[in-house]
Design an enzyme around this catalytic site. Sequence first.
Site, PDB file in Angstrom:
ATOM      1  N   GLU A   1     -53.522  59.070 -73.498  1.00 58.20           N
ATOM      2  CA  GLU A   1     -53.584  58.025 -74.514  1.00 58.20           C
ATOM      3  C   GLU A   1     -54.762  58.247 -75.462  1.00 58.20           C
ATOM      4  OE1 GLU A   1     -51.235  55.736 -75.129  1.00 58.20           O
ATOM      5  OE2 GLU A   1     -50.174  56.839 -73.564  1.00 58.20           O
TER       6      GLU A   1
ATOM      7  N   HIS B   1     -47.094  62.231 -78.761  1.00 64.63           N
ATOM      8  CA  HIS B   1     -46.536  62.436 -77.423  1.00 64.63           C
ATOM      9  C   HIS B   1     -45.332  63.382 -77.480  1.00 64.63           C
ATOM     10  CE1 HIS B   1     -49.120  59.671 -75.358  1.00 64.63           C
ATOM     11  NE2 HIS B   1     -48.692  58.609 -76.014  1.00 64.63           N
TER      12      HIS B   1
ATOM     13  N   HIS C   1     -48.995  57.899 -83.295  1.00 63.56           N
ATOM     14  CA  HIS C   1     -49.423  57.983 -81.887  1.00 63.56           C
ATOM     15  C   HIS C   1     -48.253  58.425 -81.013  1.00 63.56           C
ATOM     16  CE1 HIS C   1     -51.552  56.372 -78.202  1.00 63.56           C
ATOM     17  NE2 HIS C   1     -50.293  56.285 -77.802  1.00 63.56           N
ATOM     18  N   GLU C   2     -47.080  57.812 -81.229  1.00 60.79           N
ATOM     19  CA  GLU C   2     -45.916  58.167 -80.417  1.00 60.79           C
ATOM     20  C   GLU C   2     -45.430  59.573 -80.732  1.00 60.79           C
ATOM     21  OE1 GLU C   2     -45.183  56.413 -77.910  1.00 60.79           O
ATOM     22  OE2 GLU C   2     -46.640  54.915 -78.529  1.00 60.79           O
TER      23      GLU C   2
END
Length: 650
Positions: A245, A169, A165-166
């Site tokens: 998100e 980004h 997930h990070e």
Amino acid sequence: MNFFERQAEVRKASAKLVWLFVLAVIGIVAVIDLAVWWAIGFPTLDVAIGPLAIVTVLTVVTIGLTSWIRTLMLRRGGGGKVAASLGGVAVPEDTADPGLRRYRNVVEEIAIASGMPVPELYLLPHEAGINAFAAGWAPGNAAIAVTQGALDRLNRDELQGVIAHEFSHVVNGDMRLNIRLIGVLAGIVGLAVVGRVLLSGSGSRNRKNNNAGPLIIVALAAMIAGYIGVVCGRLIKAAVSRQREYLADASAVQFTRQTDGIAGALKKIGGLQAGSTLRAGKAEDVSHMLFGEGRKFSSLFATHPPLAKRIRLLDPAFDPAELEQLSHRWAAAPPSGLHEDQARGLAPVSEQHPQAPRSLQPPGRQQPMVQAQPRAVVANVGDPGSGSFAHAGTILRDIPEDFLIRARRADTVVPLVFGLLISADNDTRVRQYHALAARHGQPVADAAWNEGSALTALDPALRLPLSEIAFPALRHRTSEELTAIGASITELVKADGNTSIFEYCLSTLLHRDLHEAIHNNPPWRARHTSLHRSHGVVATLFAVLARVGHREPGAAEAAFRTGLATTLPGVQLPYHPPPQGPFALGAAWPVLDGLPGHDKAKLIEGVVAVIGSDGAMTVEESELLRTVCAVLHCPLPPLVGSQTAAPRSG
């Protein structure tokens, strides 16, 4: 939505942020000007214009200067500065802690699988909540931080989901947007602080001077306007970050090819008392950067979607009542991620990989080849395929452990990187040795010589991944040391006057990453242009690639024409390979890196068409492809069988 479409969305979000910021500043200026007009007795416009202009300029300068300084400080400090401001500590390279070794290994796997530089690793040791964030201005100075609660409570699949997930980004460009958000809010909050200081000063002055009333009104207006701006800022954060998100959750699932990991992490956040809350005083500043909510906000100001909604999108069968059941179960016995791994048959995570037989190979062994389909490769940019993560794990297992240890240590990484460029030719090797001794001293030169000897047996396909693993330890140096290392890399590459593709790729990637680590930007200023205004530069790139992959002039020119027909259909350009070979590309990168996303996609299709025109791609050619993509800031995962297969019709 592919990588290039996501990049366009980030640019739209950045433009939206700028306009929202401008509107907030206009509103704040209007409130303060009205207060000033009131304080000076509502004079006519010709009398009031002077004082109002001065106040307007001071207000705009205060907000703008504060925002700029805050953003500049974060840019220069990189992601590590953000992590340190929350109490984060760097993860030691030689840690023996099983949780930290598991954390490091997961990050390295995901970095290799996504085609991104390995970021710095930080731990927030005093945070019991499950949370994480990625920070930095560019991939070259990025850092990923996780809380102690995440290490303690999450099993390996769940930790992979959070880290993926990070990484989304990082890949999608959200980090720079997040830094800008922090800067914007700092400027607005700064005005409130100035108002509070003025109000405090004017209050003491009022006790001595009855004429301080107007100053009190202006100070009070500045403070009120500043806090109104804070509310607007929180609304801006919520508006910009919530949709990011959702996208990051979807990207993590696409990356790991399973929903149980990230859904399990979210369920543990909902079922544990600590949740995802951060206790650090500056948690509010980074609330929009976190994996989960760091503070409790009303739905209007929430920077993340509702937890139950995020889980249901990943697990349609999820019932929110399940969180209550988990909460009762875990109140007495909180989950342990490492124990869950053991129960699933995973050994305690020392992450000491058994060595696979292909890690070392004798020189001269024929290199494996893979098929290459231009559209399939472009589709994988920023979107690792189903085999990328497993392939990255295989790469890490195949690299001998002693090399990994030295690549991760700040005191041994420099000789190891130099050793990757030490020539097998004895005369060249001696010249390289003396060059290193002159610049870095004899101990470093001796160590590099020994590393060069040891690395000759390493599978060529593992050499670039090893350099990627070495990057975090390499950048833990002063800018002067990094500049000297970059100069030595150039000297080693040019020592024999005949640069191999591996040498060019390694030196290009290291120079770019080291420059970004020092200056937060690539070594060039991208020139915003289009493919149709860049015919000469595209021809140079394709000519270099064709010459590298095809020894026969006729086959090389045919490959060149194939690339042109793919990227610039109908355009006829002469085939003139530059005599300086790949080094001619140095002048091309600023132009090619400035292309818009859809043009970069067409360019990469042409690159694949050139180097894969014979129907296959060697390890050297795939390294060159990944280097071109990396320089263009289009991260390409390692090419493995199914990722390069032609898409099926129907």
